[in-house]
Design a protein around this motif. Structure first.
Motif, PDB file in Angstrom:
ATOM      1  N   GLU B 224       0.911  -1.784   0.312  1.00  0.00           N
ATOM      2  CA  GLU B 224       0.043   0.266   0.004  1.00  0.00           C
ATOM      3  C   GLU B 224       0.521   1.255  -0.039  1.00  0.00           C
ATOM      4  O   GLU B 224       0.784   2.459  -1.128  1.00  0.00           O
ATOM      5  CB  GLU B 224      -0.724  -0.129   1.334  1.00  0.00           C
ATOM      6  CG  GLU B 224      -2.257  -1.107   1.022  1.00  0.00           C
ATOM      7  CD  GLU B 224      -1.932  -2.664   1.664  1.00  0.00           C
ATOM      8  OE1 GLU B 224      -1.256  -2.684   2.119  1.00  0.00           O
ATOM      9  OE2 GLU B 224      -2.503  -3.315   1.085  1.00  0.00           O
ATOM     10  N   ASP B 225       2.240   1.318   1.132  1.00  0.00           N
ATOM     11  CA  ASP B 225       2.558   2.512   0.984  1.00  0.00           C
ATOM     12  C   ASP B 225       3.377   2.864  -0.298  1.00  0.00           C
ATOM     13  O   ASP B 225       3.756   4.046  -1.005  1.00  0.00           O
ATOM     14  CB  ASP B 225       4.066   2.531   1.668  1.00  0.00           C
ATOM     15  CG  ASP B 225       3.816   2.318   3.351  1.00  0.00           C
ATOM     16  OD1 ASP B 225       2.320   2.125   3.767  1.00  0.00           O
ATOM     17  OD2 ASP B 225       4.592   1.863   4.055  1.00  0.00           O
ATOM     18  N   LYS B 226       3.740   2.094  -1.300  1.00  0.00           N
ATOM     19  CA  LYS B 226       4.413   1.810  -2.548  1.00  0.00           C
ATOM     20  C   LYS B 226       3.470   2.561  -3.444  1.00  0.00           C
ATOM     21  O   LYS B 226       3.643   3.041  -4.255  1.00  0.00           O
ATOM     22  CB  LYS B 226       5.132   0.541  -3.575  1.00  0.00           C
ATOM     23  CG  LYS B 226       6.222   0.041  -2.206  1.00  0.00           C
ATOM     24  CD  LYS B 226       6.546  -1.333  -2.843  1.00  0.00           C
ATOM     25  CE  LYS B 226       7.295  -2.033  -1.904  1.00  0.00           C
ATOM     26  NZ  LYS B 226       7.636  -3.968  -2.078  1.00  0.00           N
ATOM     27  N   ASN B 227       2.387   1.628  -3.681  1.00  0.00           N
ATOM     28  CA  ASN B 227       1.161   2.659  -4.472  1.00  0.00           C
ATOM     29  C   ASN B 227       0.512   3.350  -4.153  1.00  0.00           C
ATOM     30  O   ASN B 227       0.570   4.755  -5.207  1.00  0.00           O
ATOM     31  CB  ASN B 227       0.348   1.230  -4.119  1.00  0.00           C
ATOM     32  CG  ASN B 227       0.258   0.096  -3.959  1.00  0.00           C
ATOM     33  OD1 ASN B 227       0.799  -0.490  -5.171  1.00  0.00           O
ATOM     34  ND2 ASN B 227      -1.338  -0.842  -4.500  1.00  0.00           N
ATOM     35  N   GLN B 228       0.647   4.321  -2.983  1.00  0.00           N
ATOM     36  CA  GLN B 228       0.325   5.707  -2.377  1.00  0.00           C
ATOM     37  C   GLN B 228       1.826   6.274  -2.970  1.00  0.00           C
ATOM     38  O   GLN B 228       1.444   7.532  -2.934  1.00  0.00           O
ATOM     39  CB  GLN B 228       0.500   5.707  -0.678  1.00  0.00           C
ATOM     40  CG  GLN B 228      -0.182   7.025  -0.487  1.00  0.00           C
ATOM     41  CD  GLN B 228      -1.464   7.730  -0.858  1.00  0.00           C
ATOM     42  OE1 GLN B 228      -2.543   6.551  -1.010  1.00  0.00           O
ATOM     43  NE2 GLN B 228      -1.478   8.817  -0.807  1.00  0.00           N
ATOM     44  N   ALA B 229       2.969   5.999  -2.922  1.00  0.00           N
ATOM     45  CA  ALA B 229       4.262   6.759  -3.227  1.00  0.00           C
ATOM     46  C   ALA B 229       3.975   7.227  -4.579  1.00  0.00           C
ATOM     47  O   ALA B 229       4.497   8.164  -5.039  1.00  0.00           O
ATOM     48  CB  ALA B 229       5.694   5.896  -2.740  1.00  0.00           C
ATOM     49  N   LEU B 230       3.597   5.955  -5.504  1.00  0.00           N
ATOM     50  CA  LEU B 230       3.323   6.056  -6.969  1.00  0.00           C
ATOM     51  C   LEU B 230       2.067   7.455  -7.186  1.00  0.00           C
ATOM     52  O   LEU B 230       2.791   8.490  -8.173  1.00  0.00           O
ATOM     53  CB  LEU B 230       3.537   4.932  -7.772  1.00  0.00           C
ATOM     54  CG  LEU B 230       3.092   5.164  -9.473  1.00  0.00           C
ATOM     55  CD1 LEU B 230       4.769   5.206  -9.555  1.00  0.00           C
ATOM     56  CD2 LEU B 230       2.645   3.816  -9.447  1.00  0.00           C
ATOM     57  N   TRP B 231       0.586   7.223  -6.588  1.00  0.00           N
ATOM     58  CA  TRP B 231      -0.139   8.435  -6.720  1.00  0.00           C
ATOM     59  C   TRP B 231       0.314   9.826  -5.809  1.00  0.00           C
ATOM     60  O   TRP B 231       0.100  10.402  -6.766  1.00  0.00           O
ATOM     61  CB  TRP B 231      -1.505   7.575  -5.826  1.00  0.00           C
ATOM     62  CG  TRP B 231      -1.578   6.578  -6.374  1.00  0.00           C
ATOM     63  CD1 TRP B 231      -1.911   5.729  -8.100  1.00  0.00           C
ATOM     64  CD2 TRP B 231      -2.629   5.020  -5.808  1.00  0.00           C
ATOM     65  NE1 TRP B 231      -2.133   4.736  -8.499  1.00  0.00           N
ATOM     66  CE2 TRP B 231      -2.949   4.457  -7.025  1.00  0.00           C
ATOM     67  CE3 TRP B 231      -3.104   4.924  -4.571  1.00  0.00           C
ATOM     68  CZ2 TRP B 231      -2.891   3.262  -6.330  1.00  0.00           C
ATOM     69  CZ3 TRP B 231      -3.395   3.677  -4.526  1.00  0.00           C
ATOM     70  CH2 TRP B 231      -3.593   3.230  -4.939  1.00  0.00           C
ATOM     71  N   ASP B 232       1.641   9.334  -4.697  1.00  0.00           N
ATOM     72  CA  ASP B 232       1.495  10.969  -4.981  1.00  0.00           C
ATOM     73  C   ASP B 232       2.568  11.374  -5.765  1.00  0.00           C
ATOM     74  O   ASP B 232       3.148  12.724  -4.874  1.00  0.00           O
ATOM     75  CB  ASP B 232       2.492  10.667  -3.047  1.00  0.00           C
ATOM     76  CG  ASP B 232       1.549  10.553  -2.236  1.00  0.00           C
ATOM     77  OD1 ASP B 232       0.179  10.874  -2.394  1.00  0.00           O
ATOM     78  OD2 ASP B 232       1.575   9.823  -0.818  1.00  0.00           O
ATOM     79  N   GLY B 233       3.363  10.431  -6.335  1.00  0.00           N
ATOM     80  CA  GLY B 233       4.510  11.051  -7.477  1.00  0.00           C
ATOM     81  C   GLY B 233       5.758  11.310  -6.586  1.00  0.00           C
ATOM     82  O   GLY B 233       6.580  12.144  -7.129  1.00  0.00           O
ATOM     83  N   ASN B 234       5.726  10.849  -5.651  1.00  0.00           N
ATOM     84  CA  ASN B 234       7.595  10.549  -5.010  1.00  0.00           C
ATOM     85  C   ASN B 234       8.260   9.457  -5.567  1.00  0.00           C
ATOM     86  O   ASN B 234       9.229   9.469  -5.124  1.00  0.00           O
ATOM     87  CB  ASN B 234       6.948  10.158  -3.519  1.00  0.00           C
ATOM     88  CG  ASN B 234       6.207  11.630  -2.542  1.00  0.00           C
ATOM     89  OD1 ASN B 234       6.698  12.889  -3.027  1.00  0.00           O
ATOM     90  ND2 ASN B 234       6.035  11.216  -1.516  1.00  0.00           N
ATOM     91  N   THR B 235       7.718   8.480  -6.633  1.00  0.00           N
ATOM     92  CA  THR B 235       8.726   7.554  -7.118  1.00  0.00           C
ATOM     93  C   THR B 235       7.988   7.561  -8.135  1.00  0.00           C
ATOM     94  O   THR B 235       6.301   8.041  -8.485  1.00  0.00           O
ATOM     95  CB  THR B 235       8.624   5.913  -6.378  1.00  0.00           C
ATOM     96  OG1 THR B 235       7.538   5.643  -7.166  1.00  0.00           O
ATOM     97  CG2 THR B 235       8.160   6.481  -4.549  1.00  0.00           C
ATOM     98  N   ASP B 236       8.595   6.759  -9.401  1.00  0.00           N
ATOM     99  CA  ASP B 236       8.391   6.406 -10.932  1.00  0.00           C
ATOM    100  C   ASP B 236       8.346   5.623 -10.935  1.00  0.00           C
ATOM    101  O   ASP B 236       7.013   4.829 -11.970  1.00  0.00           O
ATOM    102  CB  ASP B 236       9.608   7.318 -11.140  1.00  0.00           C
ATOM    103  CG  ASP B 236       9.662   8.676 -11.346  1.00  0.00           C
ATOM    104  OD1 ASP B 236       8.484   9.227 -11.701  1.00  0.00           O
ATOM    105  OD2 ASP B 236      10.964   8.946 -11.530  1.00  0.00           O
ATOM    106  N   ILE B 237       8.428   4.580 -10.095  1.00  0.00           N
ATOM    107  CA  ILE B 237       8.634   2.996 -10.957  1.00  0.00           C
ATOM    108  C   ILE B 237       8.351   1.922  -9.551  1.00  0.00           C
ATOM    109  O   ILE B 237       9.066   2.510  -8.498  1.00  0.00           O
ATOM    110  CB  ILE B 237       9.316   1.718 -11.071  1.00  0.00           C
ATOM    111  CG1 ILE B 237       9.555   3.404 -12.947  1.00  0.00           C
ATOM    112  CG2 ILE B 237       9.248   0.857 -11.522  1.00  0.00           C
ATOM    113  CD1 ILE B 237      11.106   2.552 -13.851  1.00  0.00           C
ATOM    114  N   ILE B 238       7.138   1.451  -9.853  1.00  0.00           N
ATOM    115  CA  ILE B 238       7.338   0.641  -7.815  1.00  0.00           C
ATOM    116  C   ILE B 238       7.227  -0.313  -7.963  1.00  0.00           C
ATOM    117  O   ILE B 238       7.237  -1.383  -9.295  1.00  0.00           O
ATOM    118  CB  ILE B 238       6.460   0.350  -6.994  1.00  0.00           C
ATOM    119  CG1 ILE B 238       4.748   1.022  -8.646  1.00  0.00           C
ATOM    120  CG2 ILE B 238       5.884   2.428  -6.650  1.00  0.00           C
ATOM    121  CD1 ILE B 238       3.162   0.523  -7.167  1.00  0.00           C
TER     122      ILE B 238
END
Lengths: 500, 370, 135
Positions: B224-238
């Motif tokens: 969930e944290d990884k998904n959220q990081a993608l949606w937040d724009g904090n990462t490009d690939i998860i």
């Protein structure tokens, strides 16, 4: 869609059973809704999806609601989300209004439950996309907002209250930080035991139940004043009219509960804490909250049942659990091979209405079961202390041991924090403030670090992230200023009274 | 299990009836207790009728797993295999999601009779190699049990509108756009770190350090944290998996949360998914195709009772042939992968040896984490 | 110094776990010392008025207080060695007796009933029916 086209009689029966067991589990200090669902999860494999949903939803609703019984009657929050229920519930019991308190709480619960159910049914997909707009920055600020309650519930010294809260946060940080698996603040020699830090549940019930036990032992287990009286002192009977003046409070608290419950990873306890602090901020007689006002009960209980519908919103429309309990619910779906995700509602219309109906039934069953058996529940306070306390101790020990599937150290945690719960009030550390810090501390850290990871360490991100962040800052400041003014007022009043 | 549930129902109804009859006249606490006792007798009788003749001499086997989540692939695989194995062994198996550190701890303290065993995946030894777990928890200090399943969907994902469609293309894209960077969300010490390292080392071999200098890691926890990081724009690939992430890739998902797969690390494609493997994309390390299968297996105390180990091994050998077990795994996109205990031991030690060299050359998270 | 720089925290993977605890510890120490000084100043100001700090309430019940602490600790300590059922029954009987405070026939009866029923119900319902891991 007619209910019984979707729900089988079996699922209704199981829902009933779920609520029944949930209430009992929630009412036993040390057992929680999360635990109830975890226990029944493997059983659901042998059931049809719709039947297992009935059972699990029943357990969820029952477990959250049952927590109010010990919170009000024994000053022991049965679950973390009923912490704020103790603030006004127990004083009411002491005044001999135990039964009234319970009825107020149950009624508030069902209103909160229905409110969030309605929101879930009509707005789930829409609200879910709002929820993921809350990035770590906004979540951190929401936690800070919830923490401001520490200031408004401080009794006596405001600074001592805040200090207690920060101490709670500090203790919650003991253990491993999961991002880099590094341990910190762990005393040497306890590395094995404290890798994950202190567990919430033993800390919670230790501070309340065991702490109180020691205090009573010190005082010689005298029969308490409220045990000598009738539970219902004539004129102060419960009536639904009481809710006439609470309309705004109920709606506000249910909204807060649903909304905070909806934010993934914030969840449960924060919901009722925030609702309580706002009830206090908006109240006409804020100084009375915490002395046995139904107003406080209404806020806490409608919010913690509101969070059920709230937590289901991101779960069912995005596949993201809103709290630890819904995280286990995901497991139940997966065991049946059903993916909960953004297309869940459209591709499983039957299951979706099944869940809604199950929630509806669970709430009704909860209300009926509790409202009409409350007379007997309330008599718990009449059981002599020398009988009830040993039972509580064993229940707490079993609950602590079982919460992480059999860890003896959790029992020691229970006893250690029991000792703290006894010592703290004597040295001026305020237990509710401490606990709120402890409950919210790890989440505060997680979102703080996540925000900084995103911004490369730039702290200004908390102010520049966007309009939601600004609104949250305004709320936080307003809440703090209000708490300071209120604390001054109360102090002055006390001084005036002394002078007179 | 179903029987137990019915029993509960009967007990509850009886209990409620009894309580209702008694409560008017009696003191509450007594009424409640009596109902409880009555209930006890009712279900106690029923319990006895299911006469037990165990092929292992244990009433209950506790299966601790290396994950604390009941929604993850470890729990699902543990649950499936336990459900069938408990029948074969004629005992009860209970899966306890206690998390990796505690699972090792419990296993270390466990009796040698097999009453506590562990179920986990490759992280069991990767974590030791990466230093997330104690050196005492290395494979040599346990008795390795059979391998039972694979999660073939171990994958990387990105937002649906990203300018690349595979992991290989992402490196190409980085080379063509020297001002761009890519941040990858992963969990430290686990399967996601090893497959990230594989990708990183390949990019270094193929494109050199001016491209890898622009690859960053966003270290976080759960899916969930990884998904959220993608949606937040904090990462490009998860990092993710087909099972857990496929629902975000389907048609009809809102643009904002829509994802696409960039490749899986298993040796073969997953049926029904048009997602290329790392090998197909030409991702190699030291000239060899980079393949990583996430496999699930049992661990037992070092000196576990020989009879128990054999009984478990034999039981598993039967279970994996059961089509129902296979079907259960397939509903969650897992596949049956059986290696008996002796084979599994050699296999896992080899596998560890192979990935050790990658771990030794892996980038330091301190330098690439933001 | 640049304002932006002033508001930036150095983030490094291997020290993620120290950032937040340091901030909290700092606040804790500052507030703690302030509170301590304030209390000491107050104390020295009106030394005559304030009663000396007393930990226990007047005439506290030594037997019950220390008895409870000893029983609790022993219970937890032997729980895993002797087993849940036996330990809990004995513990509950002793604790109930301690709280009642006498050894009359009725008290003994009450304590035994309490110990036996609670333990067996907990053991059966949670341990057997619900499959909870008991000590």
């Amino acid at each position: 869609m007619p209910i019984f086209e979707v729900l089988t009689p079996m699922s209704v029966l199981l829902c009933f059973l779920g609520v029944f067991i949930g209430i009992i589990m929630g009412a036993i200090p040390g057992m929680t809704a999360t635990m109830a669902i975890a226990i029944f999860l493997p059983l659901t494999y042998s059931l049809d999806m719709i039947d297992s949903i009935g059972l699990l939803i029943g357990l969820y609703v029952g477990g959250i609601s049952g927590g109010l019984v010990p919170a009000m009657l024994l000053n022991i929050p049965g679950t973390p989300s009923s912490l704020c229920t103790t603030f006004d519930g127990y004083p009411m019991t002491k005044k001999g209004e135990g039964e009234k308190a319970l009825k107020v709480g149950i009624t508030a619960s069902i209103i909160g439950g229905f409110f969030s159910l309605t929101i879930l049914y009509f707005f789930a997909p829409m609200l879910a996309s709002v929820a993921i707009n809350f990035s770590s920055v906004e979540k951190f600020l929401i936690i800070v907002f919830a923490l401001t309650i520490i200031a408004s519930i401080s009794k006596g010294s405001l600074l001592a209250g805040i200090f207690s809260g920060i101490l709670g946060i500090f203790i919650s940080l003991i253990g491993t930080f999961t991002d880099n698996n590094e341990m910190r603040l762990v005393p040497p020699g306890l590395e094995d035991e404290l890798v994950y830090g202190f567990s919430l549940l033993p800390v919670l019930i230790g501070l309340f139940a065991i702490g109180q036990l020691l205090q009573e032992a010190e005082e010689g287990m005298e029969t308490a004043s409220h045990q000598k009286f009738d539970l219902q002192k004539g004129k102060n009977k419960f009536s639904f009219k009481l809710f006439k003046n609470q309309k705004v409070n109920v709606v506000r608290s249910s909204i807060i509960g649903t909304f905070v419950g909806m934010l993934p990873g914030v969840g449960g306890s924060a919901a009722s804490i925030t609702a309580y602090s706002q009830a206090k901020n908006f109240s006409k007689n804020p100084e009375k909250l915490g002395t046995g006002e139904p107003e406080g009960l209404v806020a806490s209980e409608s919010a913690n049942n509101g969070l059920i519908g709230g937590a289901l919103i991101p779960l069912l429309s995005l596949g993201i659990p809103g709290d630890s309990t819904t995280a286990i619910l995901i497991g139940a779906f997966l065991l049946q091979g059903i993916e909960v995700g953004p297309l869940f509602i459209t591709s499983n219309p039957d299951l979706w209405s099944g869940i809604i109906f199950a929630l509806l039934i669970a709430n009704l069953v909860m209300f009926t079961l509790m409202f009409f058996s409350i007379k007997y529940f309330a008599k718990i306070v009449l059981i002599p202390k020398y009988v009830i306390f040993p039972i509580i101790v064993v229940a707490c020990v079993v609950g602590s041991y079982a919460i992480n599937n059999g860890i003896m150290f959790d029992v020691w945690t229970l006893l250690l924090f029991g000792l703290f719960g006894y010592i703290f009030p004597k040295i001026g550390v305020q237990i509710p403030a401490f606990l709120i810090g402890f409950i919210l501390g790890t989440q505060a850290e997680k979102y703080f670090i996540d925000s900084l990871k995103g911004s490369g360490g730039d702290l200004t991100i908390f102010f520049t992230k966007g309009p939601i962040a600004i609104v949250l800052w305004i709320l936080i400041l307003a809440s703090l200023i209000y708490a300071v003014i209120d604390s001054r007022k109360t102090k002055k009043k006390a001084e005036n009274q002394q002078a007179a | 299990m179903k029987k137990k549930l019915w029993m509960l129902l009967v007990v509850a109804v009886l209990g409620a009836l009894l309580a209702a009859c008694n409560s008017e006249t009696e003191d509450v606490s007594e009424g409640g207790q009596e109902a409880d006792q009555e209930a006890e007798e009712v279900s106690g009788d029923a319990e006895n009728t299911s006469g037990e003749e165990a092929s292992v001499d244990l009433n209950r086997i506790r299966v601790v797993i290396g994950s604390s989540s009941t929604g993850g692939d470890t729990y699902q695989n543990a649950d499936a295999v336990s459900r069938y194995t408990e029948e074969a062994l004629d005992t009860n198996m209970k899966v306890d999601a206690v998390g990796a550190l505690r699972a090792f701890d419990e296993l270390g303290k466990a009796n040698d009779d097999g009453s506590t065993i562990m179920f986990f995946h490759d992280m069991a030894y990767l974590g030791v190699e990466y230093g997330s777990f104690d050196q005492d928890d290395e494979l040599e200090n346990w008795r390795i049990g059979p391998v039972v399943a694979t999660n073939p969907g171990n994958a990387f994902l990105t937002s649906a509108d990203a300018p690349y469609d595979t992991m290989a293309e992402s490196a190409e894209w980085l080379e063509e756009n020297p001002d761009e960077t890519i941040t990858v969300a992963l969990e430290s010490g686990g399967v996601s770190e090893i497959v990230f390292d594989g990708y990183y080392l390949w990019v270094e071999e193929e494109y050199g350090t001016d491209v890898t200098d622009r690859i960053h890691a966003y270290v976080t926890g759960s899916q969930e944290d990884k998904n959220q990081a993608l949606w937040d724009g904090n990462t490009d690939i998860i990092h993710g998996s087909i099972g857990a992430n496929k629902q975000y890739t389907e048609d009809g998902v809102e643009d904002k949360i829509k994802m696409k797969f960039l490749g899986i690390t298993a040796g073969e494609r997953v049926e029904g998914f048009d997602v290329p493997t790392f090998a197909e994309q030409g991702i190699t390390v030291d000239g060899e195709e980079f393949v990583f299968d996430k496999e699930f297996f049992f661990l037992m105390p070092k000196n576990v009772d020989e009879n128990f180990a054999t009984a478990l091994n034999d039981a598993i050998a039967d279970v994996v042939k059961n089509p129902d077990y296979e079907e259960d795994l397939n509903t969650n996109t897992y596949i049956v992968n059986h290696k008996p205990a002796d084979e599994a031991e050699e296999y896992l030690l080899d596998k560890r040896e192979k990935f050790r060299s990658i771990i030794e050359r892996a980038p330091d998270l301190d330098e690439i984490a933001k | 110094m640049d304002v932006k720089e002033f508001f930036t925290i150095e983030m490094s993977y291997s020290t993620y776990h120290l950032v937040f605890p340091r901030i909290i510890m700092f606040i804790l120490i500052v507030m703690g010392s302030f509170l301590l000084i304030r209390t000491l100043v107050k104390k020295s100001k009106d030394r005559e008025n304030s009663a000396p700090f007393k930990f226990f309430t007047n005439h506290y019940d030594r037997v019950k207080f220390y008895g409870t602490i000893i029983l609790l600790t022993t219970y937890a300590a032997v729980l895993q060695h002797i087993g849940f059922v036996l330990t809990s029954i004995i513990f509950m009987i002793l604790l109930t007796l301690l709280f009642i405070g006498n050894l009359r026939k009725k008290s003994i009866l009450v304590s035994i009933t309490n110990g036996l029923t609670t333990t067996i119900v907990v053991w059966y319902v949670f341990g057997q029916l619900f499959d909870i891991t008991l000590p």
